[in-house]
Design an enzyme around this catalytic site. Structure first.
Site, PDB file in Angstrom:
ATOM      1  CG  ASP A   1      -1.819   0.954   1.018  1.00 50.06           C
ATOM      2  OD1 ASP A   1      -2.007   1.379   0.358  1.00 50.06           O
ATOM      3  OD2 ASP A   1      -2.381   1.180   2.393  1.00 50.06           O
TER       4      ASP A   1
ATOM      5  CG  ASP B   1      -0.520   2.129  -3.486  1.00 50.44           C
ATOM      6  OD1 ASP B   1      -0.268   2.302  -2.785  1.00 50.44           O
ATOM      7  OD2 ASP B   1      -1.734   1.242  -3.781  1.00 50.44           O
ATOM      8  N   GLY B   2       0.716   4.769  -4.685  1.00 50.55           N
ATOM      9  CA  GLY B   2       0.920   6.205  -4.859  1.00 50.55           C
ATOM     10  C   GLY B   2       2.251   6.482  -5.492  1.00 50.55           C
TER      11      GLY B   2
ATOM     12  NE  ARG C   1       3.272  10.402  -4.686  1.00 50.90           N
ATOM     13  CZ  ARG C   1       2.219   9.843  -4.186  1.00 50.90           C
ATOM     14  NH1 ARG C   1       1.179   9.981  -4.093  1.00 50.90           N
ATOM     15  NH2 ARG C   1       3.292   8.984  -2.630  1.00 50.90           N
TER      16      ARG C   1
ATOM     17  CG  ASP D   1      -6.263   0.144   2.323  1.00 52.26           C
ATOM     18  OD1 ASP D   1      -5.087  -0.770   2.304  1.00 52.26           O
ATOM     19  OD2 ASP D   1      -5.966   1.572   2.159  1.00 52.26           O
TER      20      ASP D   1
END
Length: 252
Positions: A71, A74-75, A79, A96
């Site tokens: 988790d 991935d963000g 970006r 989540d």
């Protein structure tokens, strides 16, 4: 009032049929964006964890923890590769919520005397995040993590510092993992200072604070989202009364 209208008007509305046609044509396959592939991997690992949860604690814990750790990536991938997407954001949140809820369901059966508490935590987690996301969308925000300090200083601190967000989310998950492992691990650590405590219980004690704060944040999030939704209702009702009054004047 004008600020609210401006923010909502700034979002481009896409017709649902047009959106479905675009997704079908897929000039750019959002489903196969790298961050979303990471999301699918998280789902698979969570499923593996749930499968082994009742009889193989080591494999279950490893799969669960790796799923949660992904988790954090991935963000960054979204970006770095310019592959941010609304689908990915929702996939991330749904994964989540569902992963944590499934673990809490198991804990409800493992600790039947605390089943009501675990059921409450599931309800709080789902309701606070759903209402927060919905209130963010109807007030024009493109991301539920974009919270201004004048709306809630607590949520602003929580969401706007990625290190704090990761720390409390990870601590919350580790607390639940520790409760799960306490059903299997009863061997003392062997450290004199810790007495007869097993490692799982030590982990629960170390992460309990993060669990508590995370759920306080959920309560604040639920309350603030409720107030925002009520405020939007009041603004819309006031606008309807103004329009009704204007129509009366025109008729006269």
């Amino acid at each position: 009032m004008s600020t609210t209208r401006h923010r909502r008007a700034s979002l481009e509305v896409v017709d649902a049929k047009v959106a479905v046609d675009l997704a079908t044509a897929q000039s750019e396959n959002v489903f196969l964006f790298v961050p979303n592939l990471i999301g699918y991997t998280r789902v698979i690992l969570a499923a593996v964890s749930l499968h082994f949860m009742s009889f193989h604690p080591k494999l279950s814990t490893i799969a669960y923890c790796v799923s949660c750790l992904l988790d954090a990536f991935d963000g960054h991938a979204a970006r770095a590769l310019n592959q941010t997407s609304k689908f990915g954001a929702v996939l991330d949140m749904v994964t989540d919520r569902c992963t944590t809820s499934c673990l809490l369901c198991y804990l409800s059966s493992a600790y039947p005397s605390y089943a009501t508490l675990f059921q409450f935590l599931i309800t709080l987690d789902f309701s606070s995040h759903y209402m927060h996301m919905y209130s963010s969308l109807i007030t024009g925000s493109r991301n539920h993590k974009l919270v201004k300090s004048d709306v809630s200083r607590i949520l602003w601190y929580y969401y706007n510092d990625s290190k704090i967000l990761f720390l409390f989310c990870a601590g919350n998950e580790l607390f639940y993992v520790a409760l799960y492992l306490m059903k299997w691990d009863h061997t003392p650590t062997g450290i004199a200072l810790l007495g007869s405590l097993p490692w799982a219980q030590v982990l629960a004690l170390a992460t309990g604070f993060f669990w508590f704060v995370k759920n306080v944040v959920n309560v604040v999030q639920l309350w603030k989202a409720s107030k925002i939704l009520v405020g939007v209702d009041l603004a819309e009702r006031a606008k309807q009364r103004e329009e009704a009054e204007l129509r009366k004047r025109v008729k006269q």
